[in-house]
Each structure stands twice: as C-alpha cells, then as structure tokens.
Scaffold this motif. Structure first.
Motif: not given
Length: 216
Positions: A106-108, A114-115, A119-121
């Motif tokens: 709820g807090q993009p 994009s990050n 960076e995360y799977d």
C-alpha cells in the motif's frame, strides 16, 4: 521381511487444496482476500488459506508447511522491509524456490517496483489499490498455474535422478541376494510406493525331479 523405507518417502506437494499464505498486518486485507477467493477453484482444487500478521508468524507457518503454493506478501509490517526480509528467508534460508511470491504493498514509494523486482526473487508486484476482485482472481489463476507447472517439472527431475541412481546402484551390487534386494528397493522408489510397502525374501528352494521335468 524387509521394509524399503528411504526409497519410498515421497511427500505430496498438496493434499487436494492449494495452500495460500496471506502475510499482512491489516485484518481487513485478510478478510477481503478470503472473501474474494472463497469460490476459487483451479484444477478441481479449492484454496486453503493460512494467515500471518507479522514476519515472525509467517516464518513459523513457512517452516511448518513446505507445500504452500502462493504467498501474498505485504512489504511494510512491523518494519519497513519486513516483507523483503521474508523473501530472502524463503529463497535463501529455506531454499524454497517452488512457492510463488506476490508482493502487495500500500506504500509503493517505500519499495519501488523496478528495484524490488530486480533485487528480489519474487514473481509479481502489485499495489493494493490496483488489485480489484477480478484482477486478484486472474493473478491467482496465473500464479497457481505457474506453481503447478514448476512442481511438475521438479517431480520429473527427481524421477529422472531416481532412475539414474537406480541403474548405477543395481550394477554395483555383487551378490544375487543384494542385487534382488536392490531391484525391489529401486522399484519401490520409482513407483512412489509408500512406507508400508513390503517385500519378502526366500532363503532357499527345493527342486524334485519327476518324469516330465522338475517341481519347484
């Protein structure tokens, strides 16, 4: 009598239901998600919901259930990066690369898409405001289908490994007794027989000569 134990252990991925873990510190999110997906059916299976309201609760459930299909994961909970830390825990510590992870935030601004996606799977990134009932349904169908296909590929890979190991072990066995035992053990493994499968061995045989041949 001998029991083929290790070769017969094969835990099912699911037991008639798709397990979906909701990780969010807002009770309303859990309620709405369950309501929207209450009639969800895919491949003749409904959803079993698991709920966690913190990173710690989610870790506990993930350790107890290794057959979760989808994690609907909030980013900001007790900490700004609780959700992201949980992603690392799932992939790097639990080594669970089968479960599909959908980040819902709820807090993009706290975790730019994009990050995070680089960076995360994770498998999808959604803002809570964009997830209408229809979009949530569509997302779940696509995600569970992906999970089903990945599990199928993983089981095929494990089956191939069993065949290779079975072949090598059988040819390494020297005595007839050990050879026969090895064949039965590998058959148990390849056929995914349960732990209560049994086979018996015979200590010897007797042959009696008769006019028309032998009687064993």
């Amino acid at each position: 009598m001998m029991f083929a134990e290790e070769a017969c252990k094969d835990q099912p991925v699911t037991q008639g239901l798709w397990k979906v873990l909701i990780v969010d510190d807002e009770e309303e999110v859990h309620h709405v998600t369950k309501l929207v997906l209450s009639d969800f059916i895919f491949n003749s299976r409904k959803i079993e919901f698991l709920s966690a309201y913190s990173e710690a609760e989610a870790r506990n459930l993930l350790n107890r259930h290794n057959d979760i299909a989808v994690v609907l994961l909030d980013v900001v909970m007790e900490r700004d990066d609780s959700g992201l830390k949980l992603v690392r825990y799932i992939r790097e510590e639990l080594k669970n690369h089968l479960v599909r992870i959908i980040l819902r935030t709820g807090q993009p601004g706290r975790a730019p898409e994009s990050n995070v996606i680089l960076e995360y799977d994770i498998n999808d990134y959604k803002e809570k405001t964009e997830l209408t009932a229809q979009k949530l349904f569509t997302t779940m169908v696509a995600t569970i289908r992906s999970y089903r296909d990945i599990v199928t590929i993983d089981k095929s890979r494990k089956g191939l490994e069993k065949i290779i190991k079975a072949s090598s072990r059988i040819f390494e066995i020297q005595s007839l007794k050990r050879f026969a035992s090895g064949v039965l053990e590998q058959l148990c493994s390849l056929l995914n027989m349960e732990n209560d499968a049994v086979y018996s061995t015979i200590g010897g045989v007797t042959a009696a000569r008769e006019d028309d041949g032998f009687t064993i």
